[in-house]
Enzyme design. Structure first.
Site: not given
Length: 359
Positions: A175-176, A201, A294, A297
């Site tokens: 993600s991030t 993401h 973050m 997930d």
């Protein structure tokens, strides 16, 4: 009392600087320490006080935002939120900004900017707050969590019977900070690697260009996944933004399903959805990798992969932009090996050439 998040706004539009400043200054945990009409003015002000987060336009005089972003990340990495009219679905500038190190993107229209920013101020504030957490500093107290659907809210479905087919598959979730992490891993792989399925993401409209960019940089092929695509050696399939990605299997091999559905862990695509399907379809033939991001997930799905006999890797805290998703997976006992980013590609290759473990 913790110090407020110090924000700098760099935009050549006086209206944007005014409206964005008002939205941020209204937050009790934020303050605007400076605004600048272009990056050169910004750099002069940053010598006096360095911001925690920069809100940055792309199109500006004297120096464009992408040039400034690359310079910043090379010299003193600082969380950056891009707020630009160039943040359109499929816009190359958006993918370039993420690749250069921007943490998130906020779109603004070419007209009606003032009203738009007033209406969408919550999105800008949320992006700034999230960016401020993407470094190793004391975190601000998080807002009360909103209800969310998790992987446990979905039916598990049947697992496939064990197969004599020993074809391997790699599943990656991030993600991030993941756009840079994926680039580091995929560009380091040789052509002879098992098929790879990826959830990053990312909003709808950006993943196709992101995949095309990685395809041009990598020895392996990279493309946005389409429903029914076959998972093949030397190919990485990236989940399209706004759709879940699942692994399926029949007598011919592994395929992917690109499906709609609810947000899982507030994400679509969700890493958990992908990892659960890989646990069911591939079992001990799989390798699961969870990288910077973050939240949590992917942690539960990686645990299901681990329980099904898959090998599992988490990115080490020292190289994560945000040590959220890997940390959660480690704490759940889902991880075999914790590795810095620069060692993950080599570990993937070693796993692909070693005898498979038995579930």
């Amino acid at each position: 009392m913790r110090a407020p998040i110090r924000v700098m706004i760099v935009d050549d539009s006086a209206i944007v600087r005014q409206v964005a400043s008002a939205a941020i200054a209204a937050q009790p945990d934020m303050e605007v320490i400076a605004t600048a009409a272009d990056p050169l003015f910004a750099m002069d002000k940053m010598r006096r006080q360095w911001p925690d987060v920069i809100v940055l336009d792309i199109e500006m005089p004297r120096m464009d935002g992408l040039t400034f972003l690359r310079k910043l990340m090379a010299e003193r990495p600082t969380p950056v939120v891009i707020c630009s009219s160039l943040v359109d679905r499929g816009a190359r500038a958006s993918v370039d900004a993420l690749a250069a190190g921007a943490l998130s993107l906020v779109s603004k229209p070419k007209v009606g900017v003032k009203q738009f920013l007033q209406d969408e101020s919550d999105s800008l504030v949320a992006a700034v707050r999230a960016a401020a957490g993407a470094r190793l500093r004391p975190r601000l107290q998080a807002a009360a969590p909103r209800p969310k659907l998790t992987l446990d809210s979905l039916p598990r479905g049947p697992s496939m019977a064990p197969t004599s087919d020993r074809t391997r598959v790699v599943a990656i979730g991030t993600s991030t900070g993941g756009t840079q992490a994926l680039e580091a891993v995929l560009t380091a792989l040789p052509e002879e690697v098992p098929g790879i399925v990826v959830v990053q993401h990312m909003p709808s409209g950006f993943t196709d260009m992101f995949a095309r960019r990685l395809d041009g940089l990598s020895s392996i092929r990279v493309r946005e996944a389409k429903h029914g695509d076959r998972v093949e050696a030397g190919l990485a399939l990236i989940a399209p933004g706004g759709r879940h990605l699942q692994l399926t299997r029949d007598g011919r091999g592994y395929f992917v399903g690109v499906v709609d559905g609810p947000l899982i862990n507030r994400h679509k695509p969700s890493v958990d959805v992908l990892f659960r399907s890989v646990a069911r379809m591939a079992g001990s033939n799989a390798l699961g990798i969870i990288m910077t991001g973050m939240g949590d997930d992917g942690a539960l799905g990686l645990k299901e992969m681990h329980n099904a006999g898959a090998a599992t890797i988490a990115e080490a805290e020292e190289t994560c932009v945000v040590f959220g998703m890997p940390k959660e997976a480690i704490q759940r006992g889902a991880v075999d090996n914790v590795l810095p980013l620069h060692d993950i590609a080599a570990s993937l290759v070693s796993w692909s050439r070693a005898p498979l473990r038995q579930a």
